[in-house]
Write a protein that holds these residues in place. Sequence first.
Motif, PDB file in Angstrom:
ATOM      1  N   SER A  49       0.855  -1.398  -0.006  1.00  0.00           N
ATOM      2  CA  SER A  49       0.077   0.100   0.069  1.00  0.00           C
ATOM      3  C   SER A  49       0.927   1.367  -0.007  1.00  0.00           C
ATOM      4  O   SER A  49       2.210   1.252   0.449  1.00  0.00           O
ATOM      5  N   PRO A  50       0.258   2.524  -0.458  1.00  0.00           N
ATOM      6  CA  PRO A  50       1.228   3.442  -0.469  1.00  0.00           C
ATOM      7  C   PRO A  50       1.557   4.024   0.792  1.00  0.00           C
ATOM      8  O   PRO A  50       2.571   4.422   1.123  1.00  0.00           O
ATOM      9  N   GLY A  51       0.636   3.543   2.036  1.00  0.00           N
ATOM     10  CA  GLY A  51       1.043   4.036   3.271  1.00  0.00           C
ATOM     11  C   GLY A  51       2.184   3.091   3.791  1.00  0.00           C
ATOM     12  O   GLY A  51       3.340   3.844   4.469  1.00  0.00           O
ATOM     13  N   SER A  52       2.380   1.879   3.545  1.00  0.00           N
ATOM     14  CA  SER A  52       3.629   1.171   4.048  1.00  0.00           C
ATOM     15  C   SER A  52       4.769   1.718   3.249  1.00  0.00           C
ATOM     16  O   SER A  52       6.004   1.668   3.823  1.00  0.00           O
ATOM     17  N   LEU A  53       4.812   2.008   1.807  1.00  0.00           N
ATOM     18  CA  LEU A  53       5.799   2.583   1.431  1.00  0.00           C
ATOM     19  C   LEU A  53       6.391   3.936   1.903  1.00  0.00           C
ATOM     20  O   LEU A  53       7.430   3.908   2.069  1.00  0.00           O
ATOM     21  N   ALA A  54       5.416   4.678   2.186  1.00  0.00           N
ATOM     22  CA  ALA A  54       5.625   6.063   2.763  1.00  0.00           C
ATOM     23  C   ALA A  54       6.365   5.764   4.063  1.00  0.00           C
ATOM     24  O   ALA A  54       7.334   6.419   4.658  1.00  0.00           O
ATOM     25  N   ALA A  55       5.840   4.574   4.871  1.00  0.00           N
ATOM     26  CA  ALA A  55       6.633   4.607   6.454  1.00  0.00           C
ATOM     27  C   ALA A  55       8.033   3.784   6.285  1.00  0.00           C
ATOM     28  O   ALA A  55       8.937   4.413   6.757  1.00  0.00           O
ATOM     29  N   TYR A  56       8.077   3.005   5.087  1.00  0.00           N
ATOM     30  CA  TYR A  56       9.547   2.593   4.721  1.00  0.00           C
ATOM     31  C   TYR A  56      10.491   3.601   4.272  1.00  0.00           C
ATOM     32  O   TYR A  56      11.435   3.775   4.751  1.00  0.00           O
ATOM     33  N   ARG A  57       9.954   4.401   3.545  1.00  0.00           N
ATOM     34  CA  ARG A  57      10.846   5.596   2.971  1.00  0.00           C
ATOM     35  C   ARG A  57      11.084   6.564   4.025  1.00  0.00           C
ATOM     36  O   ARG A  57      12.447   7.224   4.145  1.00  0.00           O
ATOM     37  N   SER A  62      16.025   8.375   6.959  1.00  0.00           N
ATOM     38  CA  SER A  62      16.474   9.082   8.248  1.00  0.00           C
ATOM     39  C   SER A  62      17.614   8.106   9.069  1.00  0.00           C
ATOM     40  O   SER A  62      17.982   8.412  10.109  1.00  0.00           O
ATOM     41  N   ASN A  63      17.654   6.939   8.369  1.00  0.00           N
ATOM     42  CA  ASN A  63      18.895   6.070   8.853  1.00  0.00           C
ATOM     43  C   ASN A  63      19.860   6.128   8.304  1.00  0.00           C
ATOM     44  O   ASN A  63      20.197   5.617   7.199  1.00  0.00           O
ATOM     45  N   ALA A  64      20.910   6.583   8.998  1.00  0.00           N
ATOM     46  CA  ALA A  64      22.378   6.808   8.360  1.00  0.00           C
ATOM     47  C   ALA A  64      22.918   5.519   8.214  1.00  0.00           C
ATOM     48  O   ALA A  64      23.835   5.265   7.320  1.00  0.00           O
ATOM     49  N   GLY A  71      23.834   2.822   0.000  1.00  0.00           N
ATOM     50  CA  GLY A  71      23.827   4.156  -0.889  1.00  0.00           C
ATOM     51  C   GLY A  71      22.530   5.143  -0.794  1.00  0.00           C
ATOM     52  O   GLY A  71      21.817   5.011   0.067  1.00  0.00           O
ATOM     53  N   PRO A  72      22.521   6.053  -1.548  1.00  0.00           N
ATOM     54  CA  PRO A  72      21.374   7.082  -1.471  1.00  0.00           C
ATOM     55  C   PRO A  72      20.152   6.619  -1.827  1.00  0.00           C
ATOM     56  O   PRO A  72      19.838   5.484  -2.519  1.00  0.00           O
ATOM     57  N   PRO A  73      19.035   6.748  -0.773  1.00  0.00           N
ATOM     58  CA  PRO A  73      17.719   6.340  -0.939  1.00  0.00           C
ATOM     59  C   PRO A  73      16.742   7.018  -2.255  1.00  0.00           C
ATOM     60  O   PRO A  73      16.138   7.690  -1.995  1.00  0.00           O
ATOM     61  N   ASP A  77       9.615   5.255  -3.492  1.00  0.00           N
ATOM     62  CA  ASP A  77       8.346   5.492  -3.709  1.00  0.00           C
ATOM     63  C   ASP A  77       7.806   4.213  -4.672  1.00  0.00           C
ATOM     64  O   ASP A  77       6.515   4.422  -4.651  1.00  0.00           O
ATOM     65  N   THR A  78       8.515   3.462  -4.904  1.00  0.00           N
ATOM     66  CA  THR A  78       7.869   2.234  -5.611  1.00  0.00           C
ATOM     67  C   THR A  78       8.563   0.888  -5.066  1.00  0.00           C
ATOM     68  O   THR A  78       9.755   0.886  -4.524  1.00  0.00           O
ATOM     69  N   ILE A  79       7.837  -0.202  -5.531  1.00  0.00           N
ATOM     70  CA  ILE A  79       8.330  -1.517  -4.879  1.00  0.00           C
ATOM     71  C   ILE A  79       9.745  -1.638  -5.600  1.00  0.00           C
ATOM     72  O   ILE A  79      10.579  -2.165  -4.790  1.00  0.00           O
ATOM     73  N   ALA A  80       9.877  -1.342  -6.852  1.00  0.00           N
ATOM     74  CA  ALA A  80      11.072  -1.443  -7.651  1.00  0.00           C
ATOM     75  C   ALA A  80      12.168  -0.920  -6.885  1.00  0.00           C
ATOM     76  O   ALA A  80      13.307  -1.468  -6.855  1.00  0.00           O
TER      77      ALA A  80
END
Length: 231
Positions: A49-57, A62-64, A71-73, A77-80
Amino acid sequence: MSARPALTGTGALLLFALRRDRVRLPVWVAGGALLVVVQSVAAQSTYDSPGSLAAYRASVGSNAASIALAGPPVGLDTIAGTVAFEMATPLAVVAALMVMFTTVRHTRADEELGRTELVRSTRIGRHAPLAAAAGVAALASAALGAAIGGGATASGLPATGAFVLGASATATGLVFTGLTALAAQVVSTARGVHGLVGAARGLPGAAGDRRRRGQRPVLGLSGGWAQASHP
């Protein structure tokens, strides 16, 4: 008598090396592809769901530690994008180890066992063993990239991004093929080559620190350039 061409017999040695590695290399290639397929299937079921992707992002951004390792995040915003973010570093390690062990096995390891001396007593050019070893490693890198791209596409990811991920693994393999071939000419033992290439794999060590400080990462032998690849 004319001097023997330096690459005489390269083709025959390459075919012989492929025969010797007819089990090892397919296992490496299949293992790399399987890693991507498993991660892809898991990501599609977890971030459904978009919500779960947003939470992961938000969590990863914010995780150093995650940024330093993966590498760079980009593209989260996509599964791929999440699959590529999580798998770029493991696949780079698989590619680097595969070609390092392959190249060393057919160069310094064979020399230590006396096989190279036996081969050179025949009509084989001086540089043919090294060229054949590099050729086998390069072919394995290409096969790994194709398998990763095909496996990721088959698991439901967009083909373009899937094959970019595969191409980054292939590029890593080609770089470390050259690096290992060079190290094999500098270091006299197989173990020494493994150590030198393994140390180079961790360079530059400051890349992670620069990412944590928000600076542009150093895209060097650490594979940062592979991690930064995206469609």
